[in-house]
Design an enzyme around this catalytic site. Structure first.
Site, PDB file in Angstrom:
ATOM      1  N   GLU A  56       0.804  -1.223   0.000  1.00 13.30           N
ATOM      2  CA  GLU A  56       0.000   0.000   0.000  1.00 13.30           C
ATOM      3  C   GLU A  56       0.840   1.278   0.000  1.00 13.30           C
ATOM      4  OE1 GLU A  56      -3.974  -1.416   2.354  1.00 13.30           O
ATOM      5  OE2 GLU A  56      -2.218  -1.104   3.610  1.00 13.30           O
TER       6      GLU A  56
HETATM    7  C1  TNX Z   1      -4.495  -4.015   4.748  1.00  7.03           C
HETATM    8  S1  TNX Z   1      -2.885  -6.424   4.311  1.00  7.03           S
HETATM    9  C2  TNX Z   1      -3.215  -3.794   5.213  1.00  7.03           C
HETATM   10  C3  TNX Z   1      -3.017  -3.393   6.613  1.00  7.03           C
HETATM   11  C4  TNX Z   1      -4.331  -3.236   7.331  1.00  7.03           C
HETATM   12  C5  TNX Z   1      -5.255  -4.365   6.941  1.00  7.03           C
HETATM   13  C6  TNX Z   1      -6.535  -4.391   7.702  1.00  7.03           C
HETATM   14  C7  TNX Z   1      -1.813  -5.351   4.129  1.00  7.03           C
HETATM   15  C8  TNX Z   1      -0.564  -5.789   3.535  1.00  7.03           C
HETATM   16  N1  TNX Z   1      -2.082  -4.075   4.493  1.00  7.03           N
HETATM   17  O1  TNX Z   1      -2.283  -2.192   6.670  1.00  7.03           O
HETATM   18  O2  TNX Z   1      -4.069  -3.282   8.713  1.00  7.03           O
HETATM   19  O3  TNX Z   1      -5.536  -4.239   5.574  1.00  7.03           O
HETATM   20  O4  TNX Z   1      -7.258  -5.548   7.415  1.00  7.03           O
END
Ligand code: TNX
Length: 490
Positions: A306
């Site tokens: 992300e």
């Molecule tokens: C996505 S899964 C994220 C996390 C959040 C999560 C909550 C991932 C690699 N990144 O930063 O905590 O969703 O479900």
């Protein structure tokens, strides 16, 4: 007692013989050969059984001939059991556990342990005798990576809580604990070269709750505690996004030279390290060096997810440079699937959570860990009424956690590239160990079974019946599990 048919994860081969072995105060543990390895595992069993029954069994070297009233732990075994397999023979006059390697003995003990702990009907037997159902088991795991992830960044959890989590993983034969140590909301691991990371970055948490961090000594104690249970810790420093806590701690890590405010919310994707400044790489080199020194395991997780606030081209170059730093410090880089957009060498490990970059990971021919959010995310709500959790990937009932097959999940990823699976538990909505337990059981046990048991042997109907029997054990252990309506609890 738990019926031998009710084990989780389901063993590869079971032949019940419908009798019982009685443990009593005079039972002994025999080790063959007597080495530091076998003694260590025997001590673990002795401690565990002492806590359960109050009996203090002695540990005795090398039984000659057939022993009576005891448990033999033997490394004289069929080498095809591999690093983690075991054979367990429970007869009415003694128990023989054999494995080629100490980890196999440890997993055999976990199997035995499930059979000794009683369902409620055993409360009558607590006085003097504990029984174990008889039979033979031969068991080896399907995958080498059977993991769980705990997010200690959004809300911090103390060493004692993490130890309880490790206990639970060990029970179900999981062998990796990935700790998500840093994020926008907090920096949770002491780095001596950059002390403000914890002094400032460790002082926050979601809604201002559960701040804190591990000193390096505390972290080493966790590594050790996990290793005693054959669990490898995989520390994660999330980069280049999810870095607000670091950017709040040191102004010089920001492109504009201005320190960010600490962050208490739960949004993602707004922070980024400054990728065109050398100080960023000096910082990462220091962090990775100190982390590698505290980590006997082979893996360092560097996040990579992300990175919405990072330019895509710069991101790719960054990941490639980061991988060389991790390798320089003698470790294998693990990253979330977004890193597959970069050119990564074969020893890198990609952790898939959405599947968008599965084709790219297949192209690089790297090992992958599967953590599909719709099945394996322990922080997803069970249903609309769940008091804890998020639902961006949907609701994940117990059946959703159980009913999937790693080899066919993603058409791009062939089974030979799958190192294993991992269940992440993100902690935006979780404050206590009870919260963790509620989200974990009975879903982590589903993931544990997918990681260990052969696909052909497992099915939902069988799992839901076995889980019902385990609910009684969880209740005895004081674990406030989710009483899913999909299970016929006794
Ligand atoms: C996505 S899964 C994220 C996390 C959040 C999560 C909550 C991932 C690699 N990144 O930063 O905590 O969703 O479900």
């Amino acid at each position: 007692m738990l019926k031998i048919e009710n084990l989780i994860p389901l063993p590869v081969f079971i032949a019940p013989t419908h009798n019982e072995f009685r443990l009593d105060a005079a039972a002994q543990i025999f080790i063959a050969p007597a080495t530091t390895d076998t003694l260590r595992v025997a001590n673990f069993l002795a401690d565990d059984l002492r806590q359960l029954t109050g009996y203090a069994w002695s540990i005795v070297a090398e039984p000659t001939g057939r022993s009576h009233n005891g448990i033999i732990l033997s490394l004289h075994a069929d080498p095809s059991l591999g690093d983690e397999g075991y054979e367990l023979n429970i007869a009415s006059d003694g128990i023989l556990l054999r494995a080629a390697k100490p980890a196999g003995l440890f997993y055999g003990i976990q199997t035995l342990r499930q059979l000794v702990v009683g369902a409620p009907e055993t409360s009558a037997q607590t006085a003097t005798t504990w029984r174990v159902p008889t039979g033979s088991i031969r068991d080896t795991p399907r995958f080498v990576w059977r993991g769980a992830m705990l997010d200690v960044a959004r809300h911090f959890f103390k060493v004692e809580d993490v130890k309880r989590y490790i206990d639970w993983l060990a029970r179900y034969k999981l062998n990796r604990l990935h700790l998500h140590l840093t994020d926008d909301q907090g920096w949770r691991i002491e780095i001596q070269a950059w002390p403000k990371l914890t002094a400032i970055g460790g002082s926050s948490g979601v809604n201002g709750k559960n701040s804190g961090y591990y000193t390096q000594d505390e972290y080493r104690a966790l590594v050790q505690y996990a290793a005693e249970r054959f669990i490898t810790l995989v520390p994660e420093i999330d980069t280049p996004g999810h870095t607000n806590a670091a950017l709040a701690s040191y102004a010089e890590l920001n492109c504009d030279g201005v320190a960010r405010e600490l962050y208490n919310g739960i949004e993602v994707g707004f922070s980024s390290l400054c990728l065109d400044q050398e100080i960023t790489y000096q910082f990462l080199d220091d962090v990775i060096r100190e982390l590698a020194a505290m980590t006997p395991g082979a893996y360092l997780h560097l996040g990579g997810d992300e990175a919405h606030a990072t330019d895509k081209g710069a991101y790719i170059q960054f990941i490639e440079r980061l991988e060389t730093i991790v390798r320089k410090h003698g470790k294998r880089m693990v990253g979330w699937e977004e890193i597959a957009q970069a050119k990564i060498p074969a020893q890198t490990i990609v952790q898939i959570w959405r599947g968008d970059h599965a084709a790219a990971a297949a192209q690089s021919d790297v090992g992958v860990i599967l953590s599909p959010a719709k099945h394996a995310y322990l922080d997803m709500q069970y249903n609309e009424q769940s008091p804890l959790g998020l639902h961006w990937a949907g609701y994940v009932e117990v059946q959703d956690a159980y009913n999937w097959e790693p080899a066919t999940l993603l058409p791009d990823i062939p089974e030979r590239n799958i190192l294993g699976i991992e269940a992440p538990l993100w902690s935006e909505t979780l404050l206590t160990l009870d919260d963790i337990a509620y989200m974990t059981f009975p879903r982590l046990t589903a993931i544990a079974e997918i990681g260990w048991s052969p696909q052909a042997a497992r099915n939902w109907d069988s799992y839901r019946k076995r889980v019902a029997a385990h609910g009684a054990q969880w209740a005895q252990m004081g674990i406030p599990f989710y009483r899913s309506p999909q299970i016929d609890w006794p």
